[in-house]
Design a protein around this motif. Sequence first.
Motif, short mmCIF file in Angstrom:
data_model
loop_
_atom_site.label_atom_id
_atom_site.label_comp_id
_atom_site.label_asym_id
_atom_site.label_seq_id
_atom_site.Cartn_x
_atom_site.Cartn_y
_atom_site.Cartn_z
N GLY A 179 0.78 -1.23 0.00
CA GLY A 179 0.00 0.00 0.00
C GLY A 179 0.82 1.27 0.00
O GLY A 179 0.26 2.36 -0.13
N ARG A 180 2.13 1.16 0.13
CA ARG A 180 2.97 2.35 0.14
C ARG A 180 3.31 2.78 -1.28
O ARG A 180 3.17 2.02 -2.24
CB ARG A 180 4.25 2.08 0.95
CG ARG A 180 3.97 1.70 2.40
CD ARG A 180 3.30 2.82 3.18
NE ARG A 180 4.21 3.95 3.36
CZ ARG A 180 5.07 4.06 4.35
NH1 ARG A 180 5.14 3.12 5.28
NH2 ARG A 180 5.85 5.11 4.44
N ARG A 237 1.50 2.63 -6.20
CA ARG A 237 1.07 2.11 -4.89
C ARG A 237 1.21 0.60 -4.93
O ARG A 237 0.62 -0.08 -5.77
CB ARG A 237 -0.37 2.49 -4.58
CG ARG A 237 -0.55 3.91 -4.10
CD ARG A 237 -1.97 4.14 -3.60
NE ARG A 237 -2.19 3.49 -2.31
CZ ARG A 237 -3.36 2.99 -1.90
NH1 ARG A 237 -4.42 3.02 -2.69
NH2 ARG A 237 -3.49 2.46 -0.72
N ARG A 255 4.71 8.08 4.77
CA ARG A 255 3.26 7.95 4.80
C ARG A 255 2.61 9.32 5.06
O ARG A 255 3.03 10.08 5.94
CB ARG A 255 2.84 6.97 5.90
CG ARG A 255 1.38 6.53 5.80
CD ARG A 255 0.98 5.71 7.01
NE ARG A 255 1.72 4.48 7.13
CZ ARG A 255 1.39 3.34 6.54
NH1 ARG A 255 0.32 3.28 5.77
NH2 ARG A 255 2.11 2.25 6.72
N GLY A 302 -4.30 4.03 2.84
CA GLY A 302 -3.03 3.72 3.47
C GLY A 302 -2.35 4.90 4.13
O GLY A 302 -1.13 4.88 4.34
#
Length: 427
Positions: free
Chosen positions: A51-52, A174, A196, A236
Motif C-alpha cells: 500500500g505504500r 502504490r 506515509r 493507506g
Amino acid sequence: MTTTTSLQEIASCLSGYDPQALRVELAQDFIARLVPRVAAVEQLALRSALGRVLAEDIVSTINVPAGDNSAMDGYALRGSDLSTDSDGDIRLQLAGTSFAGGPAGQDLAPGQCQRIMTGALMPPGLDTVVPQEFTRLDGDMVVIPAGLLRAGDNRRLAGEDLALGQVALAAGKRLRPADLGLLASLGRAEVPVRRRLRVAMLSTGDELRSIGEPLSAGCVYDSNRYTLWALLQQLGVEVLDLGVVRDDPAALRAAFETAAVSADAIISTGGVSVGEADHTKRVMAELGEVLFWKIAMRPGRPMAIGRINQAILFGLPGNPVAVMVTFYAFVREALLAMAGAAPQPLPWLRAACLQPLRKKAGRTEYQRGIVSLAPDGGWQVQITGNQGSGILSSMSQANGLVVLGHEQGDVAVGELVDVMPFEGLNG
C-alpha cells in the motif's frame, strides 16, 4: 512539503471560476493545482511496503526468468524435428531428464528429446516442449501426434517477464500484493517509499456525540469520523483522529492548530454552510488561507478548501452522505497525489438505468445506485431510494454513485448513465 502559490493565484488560472457556483470539474482542477507532494523517503522491508508509494523507479538487475525454461512437464525437443513418419506420428529418442533448479542438460543429437519438468532450463539447441499427456512411450521412443505442436511452443524465454535493465515498477506506484511478488522475484529485500501521508480529521458541532455517550434531545451520534476513518484506511494514510469538537471558537482554534502542526492534510466535517451558530468558518479564515465554495453539485454544495500553515484543509459538509460524496469527488485523488502516487481515479462504467430520474441541468448530481449485470451481459443500475443527504443507509446499500453531469437533464428508463463504482462491485 512547501507551497508558494496563493489560492487567488490558482483561482485566476481557472476559466469560469465562480466560488458561489463552482462546477465540479473546476473544483477538482483547483485542488489538483493546490496540493503538494510528500518529499521524504524511507526504506522499508518488502513485507512492510504493501500500500505504500514507490519513491523511485525499480530497475531490474537480472533477467526473469534467468534462462529459457519449460512452461510445463513434458518433453523438450527441436522444432525442426516436428516432421512425421509414415504413420503420421513424430518419433523421438528419449535421452535424459531435466529438473527445475538443475543444469540445462546435455547436448542432444537431432531426433532426440529430453524429459523435462516445469521450470527446468531448456537443454542447448532445444526450443519446444510437448506436454506429457499428449504423448506415449514406445520403448525408448516418445511418440507425438502430428499437428500438435509448432516450434517454440510451451517454452518461456529468458527475460520475458522482466529483462535486465527494464523498469519493473515506476515511481508513484502504490504497491499491491502482485507488486511485492514482482519485487521478490528480483531479489529485492527493501524498497524506497514515500513517507506515509498524515491526515488529521475532526467533526464539528454541538449536536454530535461520540459512541458511548448518552444522546440528549436533538443530538446524534457522530458517524462521519468512522466513515472517514475507513475511507482513509483504504488509502493507506496515517490518521490522526481529533474527535468531536464543540462549536466554540477556542476549542475549534486549538483543534485546527493541533492538526496543522501534526498533519499534511486536515479533513473537517460540518460548520462550512451558512449558519449563525457555526464558528468553524471564522476560525478557519483566521488561522489560514481558506476559500469557501458553493459547488454546483448535489449532495455536498458547501465546502472549504485552503491551507493552515502548510497543511491542506478540506472542510466538508456535515451530512453523512455529502461527506462521502465530496470525499470521492475531491479528496480521495488529492490525498493520493499528496502521497506521491500516480493518478488513480476510480474507473467509471456505463450502465442502463432501470428507472426514470429527475435531474436539473446546471449542477452535477451523485445518486446512490446498485450496479448489477444485465441479462444481455452489460451493466444495469437502480437507485437505492431516498436520496436525502442524511440517509447514510442509502450509501451502505449502494455499490456505486450514478453521476449525472452538469448539463444533463432527466434520465429515461433504459438510458445509459455514468456510474462511479466504490472500491469494487462486490457489495
